[in-house]
Design a protein around this motif. Structure first.
Motif, PDB file in Angstrom:
ATOM      1  N   GLY A  52      -1.223  -2.194  -7.286  1.00  0.00           N
ATOM      2  CA  GLY A  52       0.183  -2.212  -6.912  1.00  0.00           C
ATOM      3  C   GLY A  52       0.844  -3.521  -7.302  1.00  0.00           C
ATOM      4  O   GLY A  52       0.232  -4.585  -7.218  1.00  0.00           O
ATOM      5  N   LEU A  53       2.099  -3.456  -7.706  1.00  0.00           N
ATOM      6  CA  LEU A  53       2.807  -4.651  -8.157  1.00  0.00           C
ATOM      7  C   LEU A  53       3.754  -5.220  -7.110  1.00  0.00           C
ATOM      8  O   LEU A  53       4.152  -6.379  -7.210  1.00  0.00           O
ATOM      9  CB  LEU A  53       3.599  -4.344  -9.435  1.00  0.00           C
ATOM     10  CG  LEU A  53       2.776  -3.839 -10.619  1.00  0.00           C
ATOM     11  CD1 LEU A  53       3.687  -3.598 -11.830  1.00  0.00           C
ATOM     12  CD2 LEU A  53       1.671  -4.833 -10.980  1.00  0.00           C
ATOM     13  N   ASN A  54       4.115  -4.429  -6.138  1.00  0.00           N
ATOM     14  CA  ASN A  54       5.063  -4.867  -5.125  1.00  0.00           C
ATOM     15  C   ASN A  54       4.361  -5.262  -3.841  1.00  0.00           C
ATOM     16  O   ASN A  54       3.187  -4.955  -3.632  1.00  0.00           O
ATOM     17  CB  ASN A  54       6.080  -3.760  -4.823  1.00  0.00           C
ATOM     18  CG  ASN A  54       6.887  -3.365  -6.037  1.00  0.00           C
ATOM     19  OD1 ASN A  54       7.302  -4.215  -6.812  1.00  0.00           O
ATOM     20  ND2 ASN A  54       7.108  -2.070  -6.201  1.00  0.00           N
ATOM     21  N   GLN A  55       5.084  -5.973  -2.981  1.00  0.00           N
ATOM     22  CA  GLN A  55       4.611  -6.284  -1.642  1.00  0.00           C
ATOM     23  C   GLN A  55       5.716  -5.958  -0.646  1.00  0.00           C
ATOM     24  O   GLN A  55       6.789  -6.560  -0.738  1.00  0.00           O
ATOM     25  CB  GLN A  55       4.222  -7.762  -1.532  1.00  0.00           C
ATOM     26  CG  GLN A  55       2.904  -8.088  -2.213  1.00  0.00           C
ATOM     27  CD  GLN A  55       2.475  -9.518  -1.952  1.00  0.00           C
ATOM     28  OE1 GLN A  55       3.295 -10.441  -1.931  1.00  0.00           O
ATOM     29  NE2 GLN A  55       1.192  -9.729  -1.736  1.00  0.00           N
ATOM     30  N   PRO A  56       5.509  -5.033   0.274  1.00  0.00           N
ATOM     31  CA  PRO A  56       4.302  -4.211   0.452  1.00  0.00           C
ATOM     32  C   PRO A  56       4.179  -3.177  -0.648  1.00  0.00           C
ATOM     33  O   PRO A  56       5.157  -2.850  -1.334  1.00  0.00           O
ATOM     34  CB  PRO A  56       4.521  -3.571   1.819  1.00  0.00           C
ATOM     35  CG  PRO A  56       6.005  -3.481   1.941  1.00  0.00           C
ATOM     36  CD  PRO A  56       6.548  -4.720   1.283  1.00  0.00           C
ATOM     37  N   SER A  57       2.974  -2.649  -0.806  1.00  0.00           N
ATOM     38  CA  SER A  57       2.671  -1.724  -1.883  1.00  0.00           C
ATOM     39  C   SER A  57       2.076  -0.451  -1.325  1.00  0.00           C
ATOM     40  O   SER A  57       1.143  -0.487  -0.518  1.00  0.00           O
ATOM     41  CB  SER A  57       1.680  -2.386  -2.861  1.00  0.00           C
ATOM     42  OG  SER A  57       1.045  -1.432  -3.675  1.00  0.00           O
ATOM     43  N   SER A  58       2.599   0.694  -1.772  1.00  0.00           N
ATOM     44  CA  SER A  58       2.017   1.964  -1.326  1.00  0.00           C
ATOM     45  C   SER A  58       0.613   2.138  -1.900  1.00  0.00           C
ATOM     46  O   SER A  58      -0.240   2.770  -1.267  1.00  0.00           O
ATOM     47  CB  SER A  58       2.910   3.141  -1.739  1.00  0.00           C
ATOM     48  OG  SER A  58       3.073   3.181  -3.147  1.00  0.00           O
ATOM     49  N   ALA A 101     -10.691   2.584  -6.460  1.00  0.00           N
ATOM     50  CA  ALA A 101      -9.713   2.070  -7.419  1.00  0.00           C
ATOM     51  C   ALA A 101      -8.424   2.863  -7.308  1.00  0.00           C
ATOM     52  O   ALA A 101      -8.422   4.089  -7.474  1.00  0.00           O
ATOM     53  CB  ALA A 101     -10.270   2.155  -8.840  1.00  0.00           C
ATOM     54  N   VAL A 102      -7.318   2.153  -7.037  1.00  0.00           N
ATOM     55  CA  VAL A 102      -6.028   2.810  -6.816  1.00  0.00           C
ATOM     56  C   VAL A 102      -4.974   2.171  -7.711  1.00  0.00           C
ATOM     57  O   VAL A 102      -4.851   0.940  -7.775  1.00  0.00           O
ATOM     58  CB  VAL A 102      -5.590   2.706  -5.343  1.00  0.00           C
ATOM     59  CG1 VAL A 102      -4.249   3.407  -5.136  1.00  0.00           C
ATOM     60  CG2 VAL A 102      -6.649   3.314  -4.423  1.00  0.00           C
ATOM     61  N   THR A 103      -4.216   3.008  -8.399  1.00  0.00           N
ATOM     62  CA  THR A 103      -3.162   2.529  -9.282  1.00  0.00           C
ATOM     63  C   THR A 103      -1.855   3.265  -9.014  1.00  0.00           C
ATOM     64  O   THR A 103      -1.872   4.455  -8.670  1.00  0.00           O
ATOM     65  CB  THR A 103      -3.550   2.743 -10.768  1.00  0.00           C
ATOM     66  OG1 THR A 103      -2.467   2.314 -11.614  1.00  0.00           O
ATOM     67  CG2 THR A 103      -3.848   4.203 -11.055  1.00  0.00           C
ATOM     68  N   PRO A 104      -0.720   2.603  -9.171  1.00  0.00           N
ATOM     69  CA  PRO A 104       0.536   3.356  -9.229  1.00  0.00           C
ATOM     70  C   PRO A 104       0.609   4.075 -10.579  1.00  0.00           C
ATOM     71  O   PRO A 104       0.013   3.619 -11.554  1.00  0.00           O
ATOM     72  CB  PRO A 104       1.616   2.275  -9.107  1.00  0.00           C
ATOM     73  CG  PRO A 104       0.962   1.025  -9.589  1.00  0.00           C
ATOM     74  CD  PRO A 104      -0.500   1.151  -9.264  1.00  0.00           C
ATOM     75  N   ILE A 105       1.307   5.191 -10.618  1.00  0.00           N
ATOM     76  CA  ILE A 105       1.464   5.938 -11.856  1.00  0.00           C
ATOM     77  C   ILE A 105       2.804   5.573 -12.494  1.00  0.00           C
ATOM     78  O   ILE A 105       3.854   5.755 -11.898  1.00  0.00           O
ATOM     79  CB  ILE A 105       1.382   7.457 -11.601  1.00  0.00           C
ATOM     80  CG1 ILE A 105       0.024   7.822 -11.001  1.00  0.00           C
ATOM     81  CG2 ILE A 105       1.631   8.229 -12.895  1.00  0.00           C
ATOM     82  CD1 ILE A 105      -1.163   7.445 -11.856  1.00  0.00           C
TER      83      ILE A 105
END
Length: 207
Positions: free
Chosen positions: A12-18, A83-87
């Motif tokens: 995730g790139l943001n804070q907070p991040s889903s 391992a978790v990524t935003p799409i």
């Protein structure tokens, strides 16, 4: 009680991040499942946004910073990986791919992996199967059958009874099963560690 380590990678790139929120829930469910089976679990979380510049520098120079080296060693030495990524644009984000591009070539061979992703619409969920799963298959990892995708609407409602929570529990149980089936992982060898003493380096001469 045996002891296992799970590496948890969030891109995730943001804070907070889903993505981080999903990673934390997957990690907690996997830890709870392994604990129920009599295994003590240590979770080691890696926020890739903290290593973004170092990942790029490593791609350019071939040398990781101390912090990035520790993150890479954590992944290589764990008993299992979440391992978790935003799409983004129907695939994993660039930071997620770049990080696994600099993971040592054979580090994830045979390693149990649980994959997850987040996105703005449920239509992006197929990216887990056509992008994320094939990447880990190429790395010769053992990816558990259940992949977990979370769209914005999945976070609403009763968390204990939601479809998302059910998928999280199922995926965590699959990861726990794969981790338990394997011997405990060993830490990666230090490439700069001396494996022979000076007497051996001198051909056995001690004078």
């Amino acid at each position: 009680m045996s002891r296992r380590t799970l590496a948890v990678v969030s891109a995730g790139l943001n804070q907070p991040s889903s993505s981080r929120l999903l990673a934390d829930q997957l990690a907690a469910a996997a830890r709870d499942e392994l604990t129920r089976r009599g295994t003590d679990v240590e979770l080691r979380v890696i926020e890739l946004r903290e290593h973004a510049h170092d990942v790029v520098n490593h791609l350019l120079t071939g040398f990781p910073s101390a912090g990035l080296r520790q993150a890479l060693d954590t992944v290589a030495g764990a008993d299992g990986l979440i391992a978790v990524t935003p799409i983004f644009n129907a695939s994993y984000n660039g930071l997620f791919k770049a990080f696994f591009d600099v993971v040592d070539r054979d580090a994830l061979t045979g390693r149990p992996v649980l994959i997850g992703a987040t996105g703005g619409t449920a239509r992006h969920s197929l990216a887990l199967e056509h992008a994320v799963r094939p990447m880990f298959a190429y790395l010769r990892s053992v990816v558990v059958p259940t992949a977990v995708f979370a769209a914005p609407e999945d976070w609403s409602g009763d968390r204990d009874e939601s479809a998302l929570r059910s998928r999280i529990r199922r995926a965590a149980a699959e990861l726990a099963e794969e981790v338990e089936r394997r011997p405990a992982a060993t830490s990666p060898a230090d490439p700069f560690a001396l494996t022979t003493d000076f007497a051996q380096l001198l051909g056995g001469r001690e004078d």
